[in-house]
Design an enzyme around this catalytic site. Structure first.
Site, PDB file in Angstrom:
ATOM      1  N   TYR A 119       0.831  -1.214   0.000  1.00  0.00           N
ATOM      2  CA  TYR A 119       0.000   0.000   0.000  1.00  0.00           C
ATOM      3  C   TYR A 119       0.865   1.263   0.000  1.00  0.00           C
ATOM      4  O   TYR A 119       0.487   2.301   0.517  1.00  0.00           O
ATOM      5  CB  TYR A 119      -0.948  -0.010   1.208  1.00  0.00           C
ATOM      6  N   LYS A 166       4.121 -14.697   4.259  1.00  0.00           N
ATOM      7  CA  LYS A 166       4.299 -15.593   3.114  1.00  0.00           C
ATOM      8  C   LYS A 166       5.789 -15.606   2.776  1.00  0.00           C
ATOM      9  O   LYS A 166       6.224 -15.308   1.654  1.00  0.00           O
ATOM     10  CB  LYS A 166       3.431 -15.087   1.940  1.00  0.00           C
ATOM     11  N   ASP A 198      -1.910 -17.734   3.153  1.00  0.00           N
ATOM     12  CA  ASP A 198      -2.911 -18.393   2.301  1.00  0.00           C
ATOM     13  C   ASP A 198      -3.571 -19.551   3.059  1.00  0.00           C
ATOM     14  O   ASP A 198      -4.799 -19.681   3.077  1.00  0.00           O
ATOM     15  CB  ASP A 198      -2.306 -18.850   0.967  1.00  0.00           C
ATOM     16  N   ASP A 222      -5.822  -6.433   5.465  1.00  0.00           N
ATOM     17  CA  ASP A 222      -7.026  -5.907   4.823  1.00  0.00           C
ATOM     18  C   ASP A 222      -7.913  -7.059   4.340  1.00  0.00           C
ATOM     19  O   ASP A 222      -9.128  -7.079   4.555  1.00  0.00           O
ATOM     20  CB  ASP A 222      -6.602  -5.010   3.642  1.00  0.00           C
ATOM     21  N   ASP A 226     -11.589  -8.816   6.073  1.00  0.00           N
ATOM     22  CA  ASP A 226     -12.838  -8.911   5.302  1.00  0.00           C
ATOM     23  C   ASP A 226     -13.355 -10.352   5.304  1.00  0.00           C
ATOM     24  O   ASP A 226     -14.561 -10.597   5.382  1.00  0.00           O
ATOM     25  CB  ASP A 226     -12.627  -8.442   3.855  1.00  0.00           C
TER      26      ASP A 226
HETATM   27  N1  GGG Z   1     -13.686   2.684   5.935  1.00  0.00           N
HETATM   28  C1  GGG Z   1     -12.771   1.869   5.248  1.00  0.00           C
HETATM   29  C2  GGG Z   1     -12.741   2.134   3.785  1.00  0.00           C
HETATM   30  O1  GGG Z   1     -13.024   3.215   3.338  1.00  0.00           O
HETATM   31  N2  GGG Z   1     -12.392   1.110   3.039  1.00  0.00           N
HETATM   32  C3  GGG Z   1     -12.190   1.214   1.631  1.00  0.00           C
HETATM   33  C4  GGG Z   1     -10.822   0.850   1.229  1.00  0.00           C
HETATM   34  O2  GGG Z   1     -10.508   0.897   0.052  1.00  0.00           O
HETATM   35  N3  GGG Z   1      -9.984   0.461   2.166  1.00  0.00           N
HETATM   36  C5  GGG Z   1      -8.630   0.128   1.989  1.00  0.00           C
HETATM   37  C6  GGG Z   1      -7.963   0.032   3.312  1.00  0.00           C
HETATM   38  O3  GGG Z   1      -8.630  -0.109   4.342  1.00  0.00           O
HETATM   39  O4  GGG Z   1      -6.745   0.105   3.369  1.00  0.00           O
END
Ligand code: GGG
Length: 325
Positions: A119, A166, A198, A222, A226
């Protein structure tokens, strides 16, 4: 002194769930709310997704409540997390009584490295049809997130700490992440185990009850959080805190949800639970516990939004939470 809370709803359902969380905070404390814009709509209006004044507001407020990022996520949420100096993204995933969950025994916390990994935004097209991304893993950031994760587990009474990596494939970068975690564990005499990310995805799906705290590189945190949202009833239930040495930003794990944005049916629970984390950060432990208990009561007895099988609106759920306060 009245604490200043920066309120940045962002895009899509962020505009619907953040006002509910602000009402909840207003019901339990005396805060000064300062509102600011960011996101896709702000970019359309002003040419900038994150105006400098919004960045400065988050940097200087006592805490920030953020909603959701859309297409401009990389220009909004990443710099905002940096503005508050956050390096750890704390993402608890737990199932609630009364909520239909795939794995009702889930109760774990992801500690996601928040500043590097993939990121970093260091991407380029080096020739027609060939693109690259630079994955940055530093020893300092890896040690910092590992230490945070081990301390978080110890302070919150969690037994098991798992370091996700990993390193058998990303030998240099995740090799460093893993080595740093091992060093910190040895220095602090912390027990831990290690899991290939994984395989961990599968184990989390099958036996989430075996995990407590999972320390992850950025993208893995991330994605795995989820995944865990899917175990407990959906993204409408996962709060998060982006924590730095002094400042912090709180946001639901979900994004802008363009499929339901504008319908007034988004689940506000994740954002209200993020507000509870904000209260805790500011030292309002009792108020945070009350907010959590109000959310839990509403999740158990209703009303609930359509993602949880109900037909209530965001505002109706918010009003029910405030009634319980
Ligand atoms: N409120 C979390 C949000 O806006 N998520 C959208 C997103 O693209 N998140 C990437 C991340 O959490 O790094």
């Amino acid at each position: 002194m009245t604490e200043e809370i920066a309120v940045i709803p962002g895009d899509g359902i962020g505009q619907e769930v953040v006002p509910v969380a602000v009402d909840v905070l207003d019901a339990v404390g005396a805060f000064e709310f300062v509102h600011a814009d960011a996101g896709d709509a702000t970019k359309e209006e002003t040419g900038e997704a994150l105006p400098q004044e919004t960045y400065d507001l988050a940097a200087n407020a006592d805490a920030t409540l953020f909603g959701a990022a859309g297409e401009t996520a990389a220009d909004v949420i990443l710099p905002l997390r940096e503005a508050v100096g956050s390096f750890a993204n704390v993402r608890p995933a737990r199932a609630y009584p009364g909520v239909d969950a795939l794995k009702p025994e889930t109760d774990l916390v992801f500690i996601r490295e928040n500043t590097e990994g993939v990121y970093t935004g260091i991407e380029s097209e080096i020739s027609e049809g060939v693109t690259t991304l630079t994955r940055v893993i530093t020893e300092d950031a890896s040690r910092r997130i590992a230490a945070f994760g081990f301390e978080y587990a110890a302070e919150n009474g969690f037994d098991r700490v798992t370091v996700a990596h990993k390193a058998n494939v990303m030998r240099v970068t995740d090799g460093q992440f893993l080595e740093a975690a091992r060093d910190v564990a040895e220095e602090g005499d912390y027990d831990h185990d290690e899991a290939l990310m994984d395989a961990l995805a599968m184990h989390l799906l099958l036996t989430p009850e075996e995990y407590d705290v999972v320390i992850c590189p950025n993208l893995a945190g991330d994605m795995l959080s989820d995944l865990a949202a899917g175990l407990v009833g959906g993204l409408g239930l996962l709060p998060s805190a982006n924590v730095g040495p002094e400042n912090a930003l709180f946001e639901p794990v979900h994004g802008s949800a363009p499929d339901i944005a504008g319908e007034g049916i988004a689940n506000p629970a994740a954002t209200v639970l993020s507000a509870a984390m904000l209260l805790e950060h500011l030292g309002y432990q009792d108020e945070a516990a009350n907010v959590r208990s109000a959310v839990e009561g509403v999740l158990a007895d209703g009303p609930t939004t359509p993602d949880l099988g109900g037909n209530a609106s965001t505002e109706e759920v918010g009003a029910a939470i405030i009634d319980r306060l």
